[in-house]
Each structure stands twice: as structure tokens, then as C-alpha cells.
Design an enzyme around this catalytic site. Structure first.
Site, mmCIF file in Angstrom:
data_model
loop_
_atom_site.group_PDB
_atom_site.id
_atom_site.type_symbol
_atom_site.label_atom_id
_atom_site.label_comp_id
_atom_site.label_asym_id
_atom_site.label_seq_id
_atom_site.Cartn_x
_atom_site.Cartn_y
_atom_site.Cartn_z
ATOM 1 N N HIS A 1 2.698 0.849 12.845
ATOM 2 C CA HIS A 1 2.961 0.726 11.409
ATOM 3 C C HIS A 1 1.693 0.968 10.581
ATOM 4 O O HIS A 1 1.717 1.655 9.568
ATOM 5 C CB HIS A 1 3.529 -0.677 11.129
ATOM 6 C CG HIS A 1 3.939 -0.898 9.716
ATOM 7 N ND1 HIS A 1 3.190 -1.657 8.835
ATOM 8 C CD2 HIS A 1 5.013 -0.472 9.022
ATOM 9 C CE1 HIS A 1 3.794 -1.683 7.663
ATOM 10 N NE2 HIS A 1 4.895 -0.975 7.741
ATOM 11 N N VAL B 1 -4.571 -2.864 4.313
ATOM 12 C CA VAL B 1 -3.694 -2.690 5.472
ATOM 13 C C VAL B 1 -4.485 -3.146 6.692
ATOM 14 O O VAL B 1 -5.561 -2.620 6.972
ATOM 15 C CB VAL B 1 -3.250 -1.220 5.631
ATOM 16 C CG1 VAL B 1 -2.218 -1.091 6.750
ATOM 17 C CG2 VAL B 1 -2.699 -0.673 4.328
ATOM 18 N N ILE B 2 -3.953 -4.158 7.385
ATOM 19 C CA ILE B 2 -4.617 -4.710 8.559
ATOM 20 C C ILE B 2 -3.846 -4.276 9.797
ATOM 21 O O ILE B 2 -2.629 -4.426 9.864
ATOM 22 C CB ILE B 2 -4.694 -6.248 8.483
ATOM 23 C CG1 ILE B 2 -5.448 -6.678 7.218
ATOM 24 C CG2 ILE B 2 -5.349 -6.820 9.736
ATOM 25 C CD1 ILE B 2 -5.431 -8.180 6.947
ATOM 26 N N THR C 1 1.670 -2.727 16.279
ATOM 27 C CA THR C 1 2.562 -1.564 16.272
ATOM 28 C C THR C 1 1.892 -0.406 15.527
ATOM 29 O O THR C 1 0.885 -0.596 14.842
ATOM 30 C CB THR C 1 3.894 -1.904 15.566
ATOM 31 O OG1 THR C 1 3.629 -2.108 14.180
ATOM 32 C CG2 THR C 1 4.532 -3.161 16.168
ATOM 33 N N ALA D 1 0.815 -1.214 0.000
ATOM 34 C CA ALA D 1 0.000 0.000 0.000
ATOM 35 C C ALA D 1 0.849 1.265 0.000
ATOM 36 O O ALA D 1 0.469 2.276 -0.598
ATOM 37 C CB ALA D 1 -0.935 -0.003 1.207
#
Length: 152
Positions: A86, A79-80, A84, A54
């Protein structure tokens, strides 16, 4: 319903699909291709490009949008959320970069990136109870391109 009139005929669209979370993104891509064909799109006018993830979608999308060859670009990814921060950086910068690409080029760059907490939520959005967001992203691309063509 205004999108009932939106057609892919005569349009050229690029789809940039992330390789990360490939099974989910492949389902989004299938949905986008389905919407393209349902609206009369010719597969020879639909470019499919792969990006690593992504975070890389904005640069590739910007290059395609700026080429002058496409009426719209559809960026697909997933995006899962993990343990963290991130997730926050990747999803936020991806969204910002795709918006920036659209604003700088004047070409619709559609945010077809799932930003979810769980894989189950992603599945619900790739053909599950919430439909297929890749399909929705393609329809948004076609409708936006149509609106812009009428504003010229």
C-alpha cells in the site's frame, strides 16, 4: 544563501494538509505556517485546506493550482511504510499526481509529503534532528514562485 531574499509579502499560497497521520501532518503544517510568517506572509493570504489522506492531495492541489488564485500550493502529508505494498502505491501516485498538477498548471505544487519507514523517522522530520520538512516545503514554494515570476 539565495533563499534569504525570498519573501512571502504579496504572495498567496494554499496549503493542502492530509488528515491521515494527523499529529505528524499538524507538525508539518505548523512548520509551513512558521516559514510563511517568518518571510512576512499575511495569514489572510494563506489558505489551509484538509484532505483525507496523501492519495487525495494531488486532486485538491491541482484544483487550487488551476484556480489562478495562488502563487504556489504546498501539499503536506505522511505515509508510513507498513507490511503491505500500500505504501508504494500511495506514495508513488501522490508524488506523480503532485508533479503532474504543477506541470499542467504552471503553478508550483510542492511535495511536502513524508514517505518514511517508521513513525520515529517522521518525528525526526517534523521538528526533530532533521528539522521540519513543512517549513522547508513552504520555503521551496516561495522560492519557486519567485523564480517563476522572474521568468515571465
Amino acid at each position: 544563501d539565495s533563499d534569504a531574499e525570498v519573501s512571502a509579502r504579496g504572495r498567496k499560497v494554499a496549503v493542502v494538509a492530509a488528515r491521515f497521520n494527523a499529529k505528524i501532518v499538524d507538525d508539518l503544517l505548523q512548520g509551513a505556517q512558521s516559514a510563511w510568517r517568518e518571510r512576512g506572509g499575511d495569514d489572510t493570504n494563506l489558505l489551509i485546506v484538509r484532505a483525507p489522506g496523501a492519495f487525495e492531495l494531488p486532486l485538491i492541489s491541482s484544483k487550487l493550482a488551476g484556480s489562478g488564485r495562488y502563487d504556489a500550493v504546498v501539499a503536506l502529508g505522511c505515509v508510513i511504510r507498513g507490511d503491505t505494498p500500500h505504501f508504494d502505491y500511495v506514495s508513488g501516485e501522490c508524488a506523480r499526481g503532485l508533479q503532474q498538477a504543477a506541470l499542467q498548471t504552471g503553478v508550483p505544487v510542492i511535495f511536502g509529503v513524508l514517505t518514511v519507514n517508521t513513525e520515529e523517522q517522521a518525528r525526526e522530520r517534523t521538528g526533530g534532528v532533521l528539522g521540519n520538512k513543512g517549513h522547508d516545503a513552504m520555503l521551496a514554494a516561495l522560492e519557486t514562485a519567485d523564480v517563476l515570476s522572474k521568468l515571465k
